[in-house]
Enzyme design. Structure first.
Site, PDB file in Angstrom:
ATOM      1  N   ASN A 174       3.572  -7.842 -18.016  1.00 51.68           N
ATOM      2  CA  ASN A 174       3.634  -8.286 -16.616  1.00 51.68           C
ATOM      3  C   ASN A 174       3.281  -9.769 -16.515  1.00 51.68           C
ATOM      4  O   ASN A 174       4.022 -10.573 -15.954  1.00 51.68           O
ATOM      5  CB  ASN A 174       2.684  -7.477 -15.738  1.00 51.68           C
ATOM      6  CG  ASN A 174       3.014  -5.995 -15.738  1.00 51.68           C
ATOM      7  OD1 ASN A 174       3.975  -5.558 -16.349  1.00 51.68           O
ATOM      8  ND2 ASN A 174       2.208  -5.208 -15.044  1.00 51.68           N
ATOM      9  N   ASP A 175       2.123 -10.123 -17.058  1.00 52.28           N
ATOM     10  CA  ASP A 175       1.700 -11.521 -17.002  1.00 52.28           C
ATOM     11  C   ASP A 175       2.482 -12.391 -17.983  1.00 52.28           C
ATOM     12  O   ASP A 175       2.787 -13.546 -17.674  1.00 52.28           O
ATOM     13  CB  ASP A 175       0.198 -11.644 -17.279  1.00 52.28           C
ATOM     14  CG  ASP A 175      -0.639 -11.509 -16.017  1.00 52.28           C
ATOM     15  OD1 ASP A 175      -0.123 -11.833 -14.930  1.00 52.28           O
ATOM     16  OD2 ASP A 175      -1.794 -11.081 -16.106  1.00 52.28           O
ATOM     17  N   GLU A 230      -0.874 -12.043 -23.382  1.00 62.96           N
ATOM     18  CA  GLU A 230      -0.207 -12.116 -22.079  1.00 62.96           C
ATOM     19  C   GLU A 230       0.009 -13.546 -21.617  1.00 62.96           C
ATOM     20  O   GLU A 230       0.490 -13.770 -20.505  1.00 62.96           O
ATOM     21  CB  GLU A 230      -1.013 -11.333 -21.033  1.00 62.96           C
ATOM     22  CG  GLU A 230      -2.461 -11.716 -20.969  1.00 62.96           C
ATOM     23  CD  GLU A 230      -3.308 -10.748 -20.153  1.00 62.96           C
ATOM     24  OE1 GLU A 230      -2.754 -10.083 -19.268  1.00 62.96           O
ATOM     25  OE2 GLU A 230      -4.522 -10.676 -20.409  1.00 62.96           O
ATOM     26  N   ARG A 244      -8.391   0.237 -17.378  1.00 62.91           N
ATOM     27  CA  ARG A 244      -8.636  -0.985 -16.612  1.00 62.91           C
ATOM     28  C   ARG A 244     -10.073  -1.003 -16.093  1.00 62.91           C
ATOM     29  O   ARG A 244     -10.384  -0.349 -15.102  1.00 62.91           O
ATOM     30  CB  ARG A 244      -7.655  -1.084 -15.453  1.00 62.91           C
ATOM     31  CG  ARG A 244      -6.191  -1.132 -15.874  1.00 62.91           C
ATOM     32  CD  ARG A 244      -5.299  -1.207 -14.639  1.00 62.91           C
ATOM     33  NE  ARG A 244      -3.892  -1.347 -14.969  1.00 62.91           N
ATOM     34  CZ  ARG A 244      -3.050  -0.321 -15.097  1.00 62.91           C
ATOM     35  NH1 ARG A 244      -3.490   0.915 -14.930  1.00 62.91           N
ATOM     36  NH2 ARG A 244      -1.780  -0.534 -15.394  1.00 62.91           N
ATOM     37  N   ARG A 249       4.981 -12.819  -9.927  1.00 65.60           N
ATOM     38  CA  ARG A 249       5.558 -11.475  -9.914  1.00 65.60           C
ATOM     39  C   ARG A 249       5.268 -10.717  -8.624  1.00 65.60           C
ATOM     40  O   ARG A 249       5.829  -9.646  -8.397  1.00 65.60           O
ATOM     41  CB  ARG A 249       5.052 -10.669 -11.118  1.00 65.60           C
ATOM     42  CG  ARG A 249       3.546 -10.494 -11.215  1.00 65.60           C
ATOM     43  CD  ARG A 249       3.180  -9.881 -12.568  1.00 65.60           C
ATOM     44  NE  ARG A 249       1.750  -9.857 -12.854  1.00 65.60           N
ATOM     45  CZ  ARG A 249       0.959  -8.834 -12.625  1.00 65.60           C
ATOM     46  NH1 ARG A 249       1.444  -7.741 -12.080  1.00 65.60           N
ATOM     47  NH2 ARG A 249      -0.320  -8.888 -12.928  1.00 65.60           N
ATOM     48  N   CYS A 291       1.413  -2.711 -23.314  1.00 64.94           N
ATOM     49  CA  CYS A 291       0.815  -1.913 -22.242  1.00 64.94           C
ATOM     50  C   CYS A 291       1.281  -2.338 -20.856  1.00 64.94           C
ATOM     51  O   CYS A 291       0.805  -1.823 -19.853  1.00 64.94           O
ATOM     52  CB  CYS A 291      -0.718  -1.959 -22.312  1.00 64.94           C
ATOM     53  SG  CYS A 291      -1.419  -3.594 -22.012  1.00 64.94           S
ATOM     54  N   ARG A 304      -9.931  -2.170 -21.725  1.00 62.36           N
ATOM     55  CA  ARG A 304      -9.801  -3.605 -21.457  1.00 62.36           C
ATOM     56  C   ARG A 304     -11.034  -4.078 -20.705  1.00 62.36           C
ATOM     57  O   ARG A 304     -11.425  -3.463 -19.710  1.00 62.36           O
ATOM     58  CB  ARG A 304      -8.554  -3.894 -20.626  1.00 62.36           C
ATOM     59  CG  ARG A 304      -8.371  -5.396 -20.332  1.00 62.36           C
ATOM     60  CD  ARG A 304      -7.079  -5.683 -19.594  1.00 62.36           C
ATOM     61  NE  ARG A 304      -7.122  -5.216 -18.218  1.00 62.36           N
ATOM     62  CZ  ARG A 304      -6.064  -5.223 -17.403  1.00 62.36           C
ATOM     63  NH1 ARG A 304      -4.902  -5.640 -17.845  1.00 62.36           N
ATOM     64  NH2 ARG A 304      -6.172  -4.787 -16.161  1.00 62.36           N
ATOM     65  N   HIS A 322       0.827  -1.204   0.000  1.00 61.22           N
ATOM     66  CA  HIS A 322       0.000   0.000   0.000  1.00 61.22           C
ATOM     67  C   HIS A 322       0.865   1.258   0.000  1.00 61.22           C
ATOM     68  O   HIS A 322       0.565   2.242  -0.680  1.00 61.22           O
ATOM     69  CB  HIS A 322      -0.913   0.007   1.233  1.00 61.22           C
ATOM     70  CG  HIS A 322      -1.810  -1.183   1.316  1.00 61.22           C
ATOM     71  ND1 HIS A 322      -2.668  -1.524   0.297  1.00 61.22           N
ATOM     72  CD2 HIS A 322      -1.981  -2.109   2.283  1.00 61.22           C
ATOM     73  CE1 HIS A 322      -3.337  -2.608   0.647  1.00 61.22           C
ATOM     74  NE2 HIS A 322      -2.928  -2.982   1.838  1.00 61.22           N
TER      75      HIS A 322
END
Length: 538
Positions: free
Chosen positions: A450-451, A427, A292, A461, A498, A328, A185
């Protein structure tokens, strides 16, 4: 002078006095004589905590955005959890003091969550401790406010969601915590606020640090307490240099993103909600490459309606004033949980029921979202992309479904855009390997690095223990990226990136050489990336 280090989560240099943030530590008495009175005290404290958290939710939603507000909403749900409440009441019935019962029940549940293998569920241990600490402080009548007289650097063991959102953000120059991760956070808030900050530091937190001068170097991950004159002068120069670099980027505002050899690439922005539009405009993005949708579903007790989704999508599309918006579709699942979806607990959620898999099996959810998106497409250029694709069969089913939605809307008398592109997130290694076949079915590819990296390397990750092994520049990942863009262009469609890798300035030339048409990054990264492109010899 004391020198130490940690993991940087945002670059820059901060210099200022230290403010040590410590939780209230009070010895709790175990037993109480009046069970009825203790139950009443607990329920009254619970009501007060509920009011405080609801106020925090509304403040966070306004000041920071839906993603962070969703974290507070999770805490409200835990506060109302029957197991939590009944555990406390049972201890009070056994003769325990209300504050002691809350502390022990919260500690037991937090320990249980922390022991789970799932990283998302582990993170909920922090939320439970945050809630129980809040209730204990209310029951004890402790002052929960933390004030900073002047701008300074906040030093803490760690910070919970509700603690961070209550801080005087305009006075914080940097965060330094002993715990946390790049996804904690604190780290998220640091990036939102553009604060040079460190997590996982080796600092010894003592109240005697209060007021002492500290330097935080978000570039190197180092910090200095009571810096000597040489260090202070060196870091002041570095701070001045960083400011000059940022000001120098302004010369690239409004310029075409074209390399010296004429290679044009679109620089778009990633956002999570309508509130982020101001950052997109300030960052000078040429469009939105990733909106998103899942954050429209977080921080709620029930599914958003078609009208609610439409109003949000329309606001973004109109706010971009003719620039393309790539939306998305819902990517709930994995590390993004929503209680009202009633998803089963999964041993490996990253490989589970998420993304397009939910939409294809729960068509009512998919229908509501696609109707809202198509209606918004009447107000500006919109593209839609679908996450977690692994087969041509899925894409054909999506296209057939979308054609039906368009027909429905026309029959209902709605205007819709006529040039709405349909694309997919690439991804998964499966999608990358069959990208030649997938390219025949869609209008564009957008690579979620990322994925893609996570699945290609078989590395979670979000697991900090695996950072040593994680390599976003791994040859296997780069080969897949080249394969994807080559197959896209052979089929006559465009391809973008992205994921986080798009903002990696050491790879800008590589992406230009590969032939990528678009890079979508956080708004603050647009100008540095444009500078790289314009100065590139590729």
């Amino acid at each position: 002078m004391i020198k130490g280090s940690g993991r940087p989560v945002y670059d820059g240099v901060a210099i200022g006095p230290i403010y040590v943030y410590r939780k209230v530590e009070t010895e709790l008495k175990k037993n109480a004589s009046d069970k009825k009175k203790e139950l009443e005290r607990f329920h009254k404290a619970k009501e007060t905590a509920h009011e405080q958290l609801q106020a925090l939710y509304e403040k966070t939603l306004k000041d920071i955005g839906e993603e962070q507000a969703g974290i507070i909403d999770v805490q409200i749900m835990f506060l109302d959890d029957l197991d939590f409440q009944e555990g406390i009441e049972a201890m009070i019935e056994q003769g325990c003091d209300a504050a002691f019962a809350v502390h022990e029940t919260g500690d037991a549940q937090a320990t249980f969550f922390a022991s789970l293998d799932d990283e998302y569920m582990k993170a909920r241990a922090t939320d439970i401790r945050d809630i129980s600490d809040r209730l204990v402080r209310i029951l004890l009548g402790s002052d929960t406010t933390f004030r900073m007289a002047t701008p300074g650097i906040l030093v803490a063991e760690d910070l919970t969601p509700s603690e961070t959102v209550q801080l005087e953000k305009d006075k914080i120059l940097a965060f330094v915590t002993r715990q946390g991760s790049s996804n904690s956070h604190t780290a998220i808030l640091a990036r939102v606020m553009n604060l040079p900050s460190l997590v996982q530091t080796n600092i010894d937190i003592e109240l005697s640090l209060n007021g002492r001068t500290m330097i935080v170097d978000g570039f190197s991950g180092e910090y200095y307490i009571d810096p000597d004159e040489e260090t202070m002068n060196r870091m002041l120069a570095k701070q001045k240099e960083a400011k000059a670099v940022k000001e120098g980027l302004e010369q690239f505002r409004g310029k075409p993103s074209v390399s010296k050899k004429g290679r044009k690439i679109n620089l778009f922005a990633n956002i999570g909600n309508v509130d982020d539009l101001k950052y997109v405009i300030a960052g000078d993005a040429e469009g939105i490459g990733l909106l998103r949708s899942e954050f429209l579903y977080l921080g709620r007790d029930d599914y958003p309606t078609e009208e609610e989704l439409f109003s949000k999508y329309r606001a973004v599309v109109e706010g971009m004033k003719g620039k393309r918006v790539v939306i998305r579709t819902l990517d709930i699942g994995a590390d993004k949980k929503v209680d009202y979806f009633k998803l089963d607990s999964e041993e490996n959620p990253a490989l589970g029921y998420r993304g397009i898999r939910i939409c294809l099996l729960e068509k009512d959810i998919f229908r509501t979202q696609m109707r809202a998106i198509y209606r918004a497409s009447a107000f500006g250029p919109v593209s839609v992309m679908f996450p977690m694709i692994i087969s041509v069969k899925e894409v054909k089913e999506i296209k057939e479904f979308c054609a039906g939605i368009r027909e429905e809307l026309r029959n209902d008398g709605y205007r819709i855009g006529e040039d709405t592109e349909l694309g997919i997130m690439v991804e998964t290694p499966a999608a990358a390997i069959i990208s030649d076949e997938l390219a025949k079915e869609v209008d564009f590819f957008s690579v979620g690095t990322n994925d893609l990296t996570q699945y290609t390397l078989a590395i979670d990750r979000q697991n900090a223990k695996l950072d040593y092994f994680y390599d976003a520049h791994h040859p296997a990942v780069l080969r897949l990226l080249k394969l994807i863009v080559d197959n896209a262009h052979k089929a006559g469609i465009w391809a973008g990136i992205c994921g986080e890798l798009a903002a990696d300035l050491s790879l800008t030339d590589t992406f230009l050489e590969m032939g990528y048409d678009e890079l979508s990054v956080s708004p603050s990264r647009i100008l540095p990336l444009r500078k790289n492109v314009i100065e590139s010899e590729v």
